[in-house]
Motif scaffolding. Structure first.
Motif, short mmCIF file in Angstrom:
data_model
loop_
_atom_site.label_atom_id
_atom_site.label_comp_id
_atom_site.label_asym_id
_atom_site.label_seq_id
_atom_site.Cartn_x
_atom_site.Cartn_y
_atom_site.Cartn_z
N LEU B 121 21.34 4.54 36.88
CA LEU B 121 23.02 4.31 36.75
C LEU B 121 23.46 3.99 38.05
O LEU B 121 23.30 4.55 39.19
CB LEU B 121 23.51 5.58 36.24
CG LEU B 121 25.11 5.46 35.85
CD1 LEU B 121 25.47 4.60 34.99
CD2 LEU B 121 25.53 7.07 35.74
N LYS B 122 24.22 2.92 37.90
CA LYS B 122 24.61 2.33 39.27
C LYS B 122 26.28 2.02 38.83
O LYS B 122 26.38 1.43 38.06
CB LYS B 122 24.07 0.99 39.64
CG LYS B 122 23.27 1.04 41.09
CD LYS B 122 22.89 -0.35 41.33
CE LYS B 122 21.70 -0.28 42.09
NZ LYS B 122 21.31 -1.61 42.55
N ASN B 123 27.04 2.50 39.78
CA ASN B 123 28.55 1.84 39.48
C ASN B 123 29.09 1.50 40.85
O ASN B 123 28.69 1.78 41.98
CB ASN B 123 29.22 3.38 38.99
CG ASN B 123 29.46 4.62 40.01
OD1 ASN B 123 28.31 5.29 40.15
ND2 ASN B 123 30.37 4.50 40.90
N ASP B 124 30.11 0.78 40.75
CA ASP B 124 31.05 0.26 41.71
C ASP B 124 31.75 1.16 42.40
O ASP B 124 32.27 2.21 41.71
CB ASP B 124 31.64 -1.07 41.40
CG ASP B 124 32.12 -1.61 42.76
OD1 ASP B 124 31.33 -2.17 43.37
OD2 ASP B 124 33.45 -1.34 42.63
N ARG B 125 32.23 1.24 43.57
CA ARG B 125 33.46 2.00 44.10
C ARG B 125 34.82 1.91 43.59
O ARG B 125 35.44 2.85 43.63
CB ARG B 125 33.67 1.72 45.77
CG ARG B 125 32.36 1.94 46.39
CD ARG B 125 32.72 1.98 48.08
NE ARG B 125 33.82 3.10 48.52
CZ ARG B 125 33.28 4.08 48.80
NH1 ARG B 125 32.17 4.50 48.69
NH2 ARG B 125 34.39 4.99 49.33
N GLY B 126 34.69 0.76 42.56
CA GLY B 126 36.09 0.54 41.95
C GLY B 126 36.11 1.03 40.43
O GLY B 126 37.14 0.86 40.06
N THR B 127 34.94 1.46 40.15
CA THR B 127 34.85 1.62 38.68
C THR B 127 35.80 3.02 38.65
O THR B 127 35.98 3.65 39.33
CB THR B 127 33.30 2.21 38.51
OG1 THR B 127 32.66 1.26 38.81
CG2 THR B 127 33.31 2.58 37.01
N SER B 128 36.34 3.33 37.48
CA SER B 128 37.41 4.42 37.07
C SER B 128 36.21 5.36 36.73
O SER B 128 35.54 5.30 36.20
CB SER B 128 38.25 4.00 35.96
OG SER B 128 37.79 4.09 34.77
N TYR B 129 36.95 6.43 36.97
CA TYR B 129 36.15 7.80 36.88
C TYR B 129 36.05 8.04 35.54
O TYR B 129 34.88 8.71 35.01
CB TYR B 129 37.02 9.00 37.41
CG TYR B 129 36.56 10.27 37.20
CD1 TYR B 129 35.20 10.52 37.96
CD2 TYR B 129 37.10 11.46 36.54
CE1 TYR B 129 34.59 11.71 37.71
CE2 TYR B 129 36.44 12.56 36.26
CZ TYR B 129 35.30 12.77 36.97
OH TYR B 129 34.84 14.07 36.76
N ASP B 130 37.35 7.62 34.52
CA ASP B 130 37.17 7.83 33.17
C ASP B 130 35.95 7.07 32.60
O ASP B 130 35.20 7.64 31.70
CB ASP B 130 38.26 7.22 32.71
CG ASP B 130 38.47 7.60 30.99
OD1 ASP B 130 38.03 8.46 30.63
OD2 ASP B 130 39.22 6.76 30.41
N MET B 131 35.96 5.64 32.91
CA MET B 131 34.75 4.94 32.57
C MET B 131 33.33 5.73 32.85
O MET B 131 32.19 5.94 31.87
CB MET B 131 34.71 3.45 33.08
CG MET B 131 33.73 2.69 32.83
SD MET B 131 33.70 2.35 30.88
CE MET B 131 32.26 1.43 30.46
N TYR B 132 33.19 5.72 34.20
CA TYR B 132 32.05 6.74 34.54
C TYR B 132 31.41 7.73 33.68
O TYR B 132 30.42 7.99 33.30
CB TYR B 132 32.20 7.16 36.09
CG TYR B 132 31.15 7.95 36.80
CD1 TYR B 132 29.83 7.30 36.93
CD2 TYR B 132 31.06 9.28 36.85
CE1 TYR B 132 28.78 7.64 37.69
CE2 TYR B 132 30.20 9.76 37.48
CZ TYR B 132 28.90 9.10 37.68
OH TYR B 132 27.67 10.04 38.15
N ILE B 133 32.53 8.58 33.45
CA ILE B 133 32.37 10.01 32.41
C ILE B 133 31.88 9.49 31.14
O ILE B 133 31.10 10.00 30.40
CB ILE B 133 33.59 10.57 32.53
CG1 ILE B 133 33.84 11.65 33.80
CG2 ILE B 133 33.52 11.98 31.35
CD1 ILE B 133 32.47 12.47 34.26
N GLN B 134 32.53 8.30 30.62
CA GLN B 134 32.21 7.74 29.12
C GLN B 134 30.81 7.69 29.37
O GLN B 134 29.98 7.65 28.11
CB GLN B 134 33.25 6.60 28.88
CG GLN B 134 34.63 7.05 28.60
CD GLN B 134 34.86 8.33 27.87
OE1 GLN B 134 34.17 8.45 26.76
NE2 GLN B 134 35.69 9.00 28.29
N VAL B 135 30.20 6.64 30.35
CA VAL B 135 29.14 6.48 30.30
C VAL B 135 27.92 7.68 30.46
O VAL B 135 27.14 7.97 29.58
CB VAL B 135 28.66 5.41 31.53
CG1 VAL B 135 27.20 5.13 31.75
CG2 VAL B 135 29.56 4.33 31.08
#
Lengths: 161, 189
Positions: B121-135
């Motif tokens: 799992l990779k995310n950008d620094r600009g990803t929203s926390y909400d989206m990250y939690i959904q994933v």
């Protein structure tokens, strides 16, 4: 024939208040049970995201909270997301200090069992969260929990990309 | 002639009080903390070589700063991520390009197949926390479903209903949470 002596007076007797203390005690217990003491005053606004696969956090005494979100007092602190540890704002570098302090406050046997609960606002960008996670790793605090609200099984509309 | 008004029997007042008390006790929901629990990897040893993992054992999940999802190099949606993850981890058709399995002996379960699959799992620094939690939520859902299936097969009861701590441990061992988060870097667009 009644087993009890019936009073023969014609006046209306006063309603017994003997059980009034019971009622008051009941109210007291009710509030005692439902009230949770807020240990810290929130400085940042945290609206945790919703998720379906949530677990309960057991043993509250073994949980430490890290709050991240936009400051409540936007006039004074701006709108940029900030980290709140205990009662004050903190920067990323002080996380390790915080972890050490939290460990010191617990019994020796519990020190490795502390869960760090990240209470993060849903609009926060991941950058700051990643930084906090890296600091926690450096401090060897590996048990973390992303605080989320339990949602109904159905997905919220507008969130399907 | 009117009968004299007797004193109201207050003996049952206590019962009423208890009834109310119990009503409130039952209906009040305590503010329980809930969340998704994760274990962070220990700090990286700068000298250690990263472990070699075969290409077929990795499912790459990328979230960019616009909260767009990419799975194995192709744009994807959240709605079928859990299902895809589950298919990837279980590899029901023994496909060549899907993860290998290793067979291990686990107490209470006997010989079980454990997937070697890893979700990167990779995310950008600009990803929203909400989206990250959904994933994270979708990935957890896949793991939970697999645990439920295994528990249903072995013990005839779903994992989340399983009370026995040792059985739970066994299931956790058989179906680990195979999420590996990349060292932070910018994913960008």
């Amino acid at each position: 024939m009644s087993r009890f002596k019936t009073s023969q007076s014609k006046e209306t007797p006063a309603i017994s208040t003997a059980s009034l203390p019971d009622i008051i005690f009941m109210l007291l217990f009710f509030f005692m049970v439902t009230t949770t003491m807020r240990e810290t005053t929130p400085l940042v606004q945290v609206k945790t995201p919703e998720a379906t696969e949530v677990q309960k956090l057991e043993k509250k005494s073994l949980v430490s909270y890290i709050n991240i979100g936009p400051p409540l007092n936007t006039n004074k602190y701006g709108t940029e997301s900030r980290i709140q540890l205990n009662d004050r704002f903190a920067n990323v570098a002080s996380i390790q200090e915080f972890v050490t302090a939290e460990r010191q406050a617990r019994d020796e046997s519990d020190r490795q069992k502390i869960t760090f609960s990240l209470k993060v606002d849903e609009d926060v960008r991941m950058g700051i969260v990643t930084d906090v996670k890296q600091e926690l790793r450096q401090a060897n605090a590996l048990k973390i929990n992303y605080s989320t609200r339990k949602a109904a099984d159905k997905k919220r509309s507008g969130n399907i990309y | 002639m009117a009968r004299p008004v007797r004193e109201i029997n207050a003996g049952s007042m206590a019962d009423i009080a208890f009834l109310l008390l119990i009503f409130f006790l039952v209906t009040t929901t305590m503010d329980v903390d809930t969340g998704i629990t994760r274990k962070l990897p220990p700090p990286l040893d700068p000298n250690a070589e990263p472990p070699k993992v075969k290409e077929r054992n990795i499912l790459k999940v990328l979230v960019n700063k616009n909260d767009r999802l990419m799975v194995d190099g192709k744009p994807a949606t959240l709605s079928n991520l859990a299902e895809r993850t589950k298919t990837f981890l279980t590899n029901p058709q023994n496909k060549e390009n899907m993860p290998e399995m290793r067979v291990e002996e686990i107490d209470y379960l006997g010989r079980v197949k454990i997937s070697k699959g890893i979700i990167s799992l990779k995310n950008d620094r600009g990803t929203s926390y909400d989206m990250y939690i959904q994933v994270q939520n979708e990935l957890t859902k896949a793991v939970n479903e697999m645990r439920n299936d295994l528990a249903q097969r072995k013990f005839g009861i779903k994992y989340d209903k399983l009370k026995n701590e040792e059985y739970r441990k066994a299931i956790q061992e058989a179906v680990p949470v195979p999420i590996s988060e990349a060292e932070p870097e910018d994913v960008g667009e």
